[in-house]
Enzyme design. Structure first.
Site: not given
Ligand code: F6P
Length: 573
Positions: A233, A295, A380, A539
């Site tokens: 995302k 999610r 989450e 992170k």
């Molecule tokens: O775990 C944090 C998070 O932002 C989740 O909510 C999300 O599904 C995952 O990391 C992956 O994020 P992205 O789809 O932005 O790579």
């Protein structure tokens, strides 16, 4: 006539204003001050001294009173420490916390994700109605319908062999690169629906940044026939970007042509710009929107691997199953509302009876990833400790979610479930029909399924244990020694969910039911279920530490443990 219309309009405005004040008033107050909350605290004291065995012996109607049957799904919540008074108070809590009003806000696109100022509209992804739904002056319905149309064309092109790789061969293997919601949703679903795949496309998943996984996945594959989906995302997730870069190197080291990326990489993201600067062709990018949480995104283009594996019709069946549950959640009165009841039972067991965790125990092999999926979905969303206004929560919010396939669990941790001094409420999930019937197997599976929830509820007391041992001819000394160890206290709460079978539609029902359960819990507990600030600190530190390790320059700001571990690692390499 005109005066009457004006008057009724004024009455409606006044009523809505009053409702908003009442709602705001309720929302601003602590949950603990609610009449239903106080009543539930009293009931919890009383219930803790009761045994479900007694409740069942006093009322043969418990199953009929405390179960909900939908066309393809049954919820039996009677094996909980509840009675009609408890349920009335839990339903009163849902009413006092305006669950239905918040539900309506969600479905109509209000920005209920307060800290990110976003709507929460994963339900729009599976809406069957083409009525406009306007968010930030944009018609969400059009976006969703256009994306589904684009997905269908792409999926059919790949599955029918029209999309060709750099050497002119058709695609046979899909590798989805993503993590969290960009992995768990599609993988849980394709694993659950393997039976429905025609095998024309093989799907693989890379989520872990440990190189072992991508090496293992790519080892048997032919670069000429692989299509990568980079699902992210944000398109900033370090693990995903690292894996995607390795995948590009793997491809171009075979094709010797950077241009081959355009034939072997698509992306799903809300960050088109990042995807393009990463090297993904603009026409190969499927959009995500900020009103879809990671999610809750498998219903979007994040579900491409599902559609490629099963065909687009099956993907639409999955969407329609989720939409069926949406309609149930919208229309069913709270007392007959499956997701709402699942949420109220969880709040009762955790916030009022004090359970710290909840087990998810699927008995269908196809659902072997469901627990992992629900860990992210629930923990989450609701693993938080401040309320909407940022004040500290002064009650337990959600349990930790864990579990495993039931039969495997019976030979791993059911000892704990039956005899530890920690009561763990559990969701048992099974199916009436197996999609892969093998003579004698399903009966054995389901016999265990039914036996375990009965045993967890009734237990076996010392009198019974002694009598059984005596009947087996055991000596009194043996009985005195062993009997206390064989007592099962029982009184362990379980929900039983029985699906007709595991298919795209029932799986959509099931996953959407849990999504709405999680939503209702967040409203009742007054926490924001749709952000995830708690993942940012780790992170950020990881990015800084990676820099220090790569530059072999460990910062002096670390605690001595972290610094020593990094030094040990550097010196041992
Ligand atoms: O775990 C944090 C998070 O932002 C989740 O909510 C999300 O599904 C995952 O990391 C992956 O994020 P992205 O789809 O932005 O790579």
């Amino acid at each position: 006539m005109a005066n009457l219309t004006a008057l009724s309009f004024k009455v409606r405005v006044i009523k809505k204003t009053v409702m908003n004040f009442v709602e705001l008033g309720t929302e601003m107050s602590s949950r603990r001050t609610l009449a239903s909350w106080k009543k539930l605290q009293l009931l919890a004291q009383d219930k803790k001294s009761q045994h479900m065995k007694t409740l069942f012996s006093q009322d043969n109607e418990r199953f009929n009173k405390f179960s909900i049957e939908l066309p393809n799904m049954l919820l039996d919540y009677s094996k909980n420490l509840i009675d009609s008074e408890t349920m009335d108070s839990l339903l009163a809590l849902a009413t006092e916390t305006n669950v239905c009003q918040w539900r309506d806000k969600m479905f109509r696109g209000d920005k209920i994700n307060k800290t990110e100022e976003r709507a929460v509209l994963h339900t729009a992804l599976r809406r069957q109605s083409h009525e406009p739904l306007i968010i930030n002056d944009e018609n969400v319905t059009n976006h969703v319908q256009k994306q589904l149309a684009d997905m269908e064309i792409f999926v059919n092109n790949v599955r029918q062999g029209e999309w060709l790789g750099y050497s002119g061969k058709r695609i046979t293997d899909i590798v989805n690169i993503g993590v969290g919601g960009s992995n768990l949703g599609p993988q849980t679903v394709t694993e659950a629906l393997k039976h429905y795949s025609d095998g024309s496309i093989n799907v693989h998943y890379v989520s872990n940044v440990d190189g072992a996984q991508i090496v293992e996945v790519l080892r048997p594959l032919n670069p000429e026939k692989v299509l990568f989906i980079v699902s992210s995302k944000t398109f900033t997730t370090a693990e995903t970007m690292t894996n995607a870069k390795t995948a590009i190197k793997w491809l171009t080291s075979a094709s010797f042509d950077e241009k081959s990326v355009a034939k072997h990489f698509v992306a799903v993201t809300a960050n088109r710009e990042n995807a393009m600067s990463f090297g993904i062709e603009e026409n190969n990018i499927f959009d995500m929107w900020d009103w879809v949480g990671g999610r809750f995104s498998l219903w979007s283009a994040i579900g491409l691997a599902i559609a490629l594996d099963l065909g687009f019709d099956k993907f639409r069946e999955l969407l329609s199953g989720a939409n069926e549950m949406d309609q149930h959640f919208i229309n069913a009165p709270l007392k007959d509302n499956m997701p709402a009841i699942m949420a109220l039972i969880s709040v009762w067991n955790t916030t009022f009876l004090g359970s710290q965790s909840q087990a998810i125990l699927p008995y269908d092999q196809t659902l072997h990833m469901l627990t992992a999926y629900l860990q992210q979905a629930e923990m989450e969303s609701n693993g938080k400790s401040v309320t909407w206004d940022g004040s500290e929560v002064d009650y337990a919010t959600v349990p930790s979610i864990w579990g495993e396939l039931g039969i495997n669990g019976q030979h791993a941790f059911y000892q704990y479930l039956h005899q530890s001094n920690n009561v763990v409420p559990a969701d048992f999930i099974g199916s009436v029909e197996s999609v892969t019937p093998v003579k004698g197997h399903h009966e054995t599976l389901m016999s265990n399924f039914f036996a375990q929830t009965q045993a967890l509820m009734t237990g076996v007391d010392e009198t019974q244990v002694r009598a059984d041992l005596k009947a087996k001819g055991r000596t009194q000394d043996y009985i005195d020694k062993v009997a206390p160890h064989k007592v099962h206290k029982g009184n362990r709460p379980t929900n039983t969910i029985l699906l007709k079978r595991i298919d795209p539609k029932t799986l959509g029902n099931l996953i959407a039911a849990y999504e709405h359960k999680i939503f209702v819990q967040g409203i009742i507990l007054k926490i924001c279920s749709f952000d995830q600030w708690g993942v940012e600190l780790g992170k950020g530190l990881a990015a800084d530490i990676q820099q220090e390790l790569e530059n072999n320059n460990i910062g002096s700001h670390h605690d001595c443990s972290t610094a020593s571990l990094m030094k040990f690692y550097q010196s041992a390499k």
